[in-house]
Design a protein around this motif. Sequence first.
Motif, short mmCIF file in Angstrom:
data_model
loop_
_atom_site.label_atom_id
_atom_site.label_comp_id
_atom_site.label_asym_id
_atom_site.label_seq_id
_atom_site.Cartn_x
_atom_site.Cartn_y
_atom_site.Cartn_z
N PRO A 173 0.87 -1.02 0.01
CA PRO A 173 0.08 -0.07 0.02
C PRO A 173 0.83 1.34 -0.01
O PRO A 173 1.96 1.23 0.72
CB PRO A 173 -0.82 -0.25 1.34
CG PRO A 173 -0.25 -1.40 1.98
CD PRO A 173 0.59 -2.13 1.11
N GLY A 174 0.38 2.34 -0.59
CA GLY A 174 1.21 3.59 -0.82
C GLY A 174 2.53 3.56 -1.59
O GLY A 174 3.03 4.47 -1.75
N ARG A 175 2.50 2.49 -2.52
CA ARG A 175 3.54 2.31 -3.35
C ARG A 175 3.03 2.15 -4.89
O ARG A 175 2.01 1.46 -4.84
CB ARG A 175 4.68 1.27 -3.06
CG ARG A 175 5.09 1.21 -1.56
CD ARG A 175 6.30 2.31 -1.34
NE ARG A 175 7.31 2.06 -2.36
CZ ARG A 175 8.45 2.69 -2.31
NH1 ARG A 175 8.42 4.02 -2.08
NH2 ARG A 175 9.51 2.49 -3.31
N VAL A 176 3.72 2.53 -5.67
CA VAL A 176 3.34 2.03 -7.26
C VAL A 176 4.71 1.68 -7.85
O VAL A 176 5.70 1.88 -7.32
CB VAL A 176 2.78 3.17 -8.09
CG1 VAL A 176 1.72 3.76 -7.54
CG2 VAL A 176 3.86 4.49 -8.20
N ASN A 177 4.56 0.89 -9.16
CA ASN A 177 5.86 0.43 -9.85
C ASN A 177 5.78 1.26 -10.91
O ASN A 177 5.02 1.73 -11.61
CB ASN A 177 5.61 -0.94 -10.24
CG ASN A 177 5.85 -1.82 -8.92
OD1 ASN A 177 6.63 -1.70 -8.28
ND2 ASN A 177 5.12 -3.00 -9.00
N CYS A 178 7.10 1.60 -11.34
CA CYS A 178 7.22 2.38 -12.73
C CYS A 178 8.37 1.43 -13.50
O CYS A 178 9.52 1.00 -13.07
CB CYS A 178 8.15 3.67 -12.18
SG CYS A 178 8.88 4.52 -13.53
N SER A 179 7.71 1.27 -14.66
CA SER A 179 8.57 0.41 -15.66
C SER A 179 8.94 1.07 -16.89
O SER A 179 8.06 1.81 -17.42
CB SER A 179 8.16 -1.03 -15.79
OG SER A 179 6.65 -0.98 -16.45
N PHE A 180 9.91 0.68 -17.82
CA PHE A 180 10.51 1.35 -18.83
C PHE A 180 11.45 0.37 -19.77
O PHE A 180 12.18 -0.47 -18.82
CB PHE A 180 10.99 2.53 -18.87
CG PHE A 180 11.98 2.83 -17.85
CD1 PHE A 180 13.19 2.97 -18.44
CD2 PHE A 180 12.02 2.98 -16.38
CE1 PHE A 180 14.52 3.03 -17.75
CE2 PHE A 180 13.29 2.82 -15.77
CZ PHE A 180 14.52 3.14 -16.40
N ARG A 181 11.58 0.57 -20.88
CA ARG A 181 12.63 0.06 -21.60
C ARG A 181 13.68 1.05 -21.85
O ARG A 181 13.42 2.10 -22.16
CB ARG A 181 12.32 -0.58 -22.96
CG ARG A 181 13.21 -1.40 -23.74
CD ARG A 181 12.65 -2.29 -24.65
NE ARG A 181 11.70 -3.28 -24.33
CZ ARG A 181 12.03 -4.45 -23.64
NH1 ARG A 181 13.15 -4.62 -23.30
NH2 ARG A 181 11.33 -5.37 -22.95
N CYS A 182 15.13 0.76 -21.39
CA CYS A 182 16.08 1.53 -21.28
C CYS A 182 16.27 1.96 -22.78
O CYS A 182 16.52 1.09 -23.72
CB CYS A 182 17.20 1.03 -20.74
SG CYS A 182 18.55 1.95 -20.89
N PRO A 183 16.59 3.30 -23.06
CA PRO A 183 17.02 3.62 -24.43
C PRO A 183 18.20 3.49 -24.97
O PRO A 183 18.76 3.50 -26.06
CB PRO A 183 16.35 5.10 -24.65
CG PRO A 183 16.83 5.52 -23.22
CD PRO A 183 16.24 4.34 -22.33
N VAL A 184 19.04 3.26 -23.93
CA VAL A 184 20.58 3.04 -24.19
C VAL A 184 20.78 1.58 -24.39
O VAL A 184 21.19 0.99 -25.67
CB VAL A 184 21.45 3.53 -22.95
CG1 VAL A 184 22.97 3.45 -23.36
CG2 VAL A 184 21.34 4.82 -22.87
N CYS A 185 20.34 0.62 -23.50
CA CYS A 185 20.79 -0.80 -23.52
C CYS A 185 19.78 -1.61 -23.76
O CYS A 185 19.74 -2.79 -24.44
CB CYS A 185 21.33 -1.40 -22.13
SG CYS A 185 20.20 -1.38 -20.88
#
Length: 100
Positions: free
Chosen positions: A29-41
């Motif tokens: 509770p009180g947290r979220v996840n942030c995901s992405f694909r690295c533009p470098v690697c």
Amino acid sequence: MRRLRLRCEDCGEVTLPASDVIVSGAAEPGRVNCSFRCPVCGGASEQGCDVAAGRLLLMGGARTRPAAEPVAPPIGLADLVLLRELLNRPDFVDIMAKKG
């Protein structure tokens, strides 16, 4: 388009378009996840942050991942016994009408 700075585990700090970041709920509770694909690697990264930081990411243009539908627990033996007892009652239909 707004660009966000995030941290890749392999490359360090990277900058990418806000629309490439996905914010989703976390188990805590009180947290979220942030995901992405690295533009470098090109590697997939995920990191946790508090809800306030998640809101800032969303206001900056990040996308959301819909929450997974909760999965109902499987029916156990006790549930089947209770159902059988209910089905044997003469007033079963009346009981079920009251619950709805």
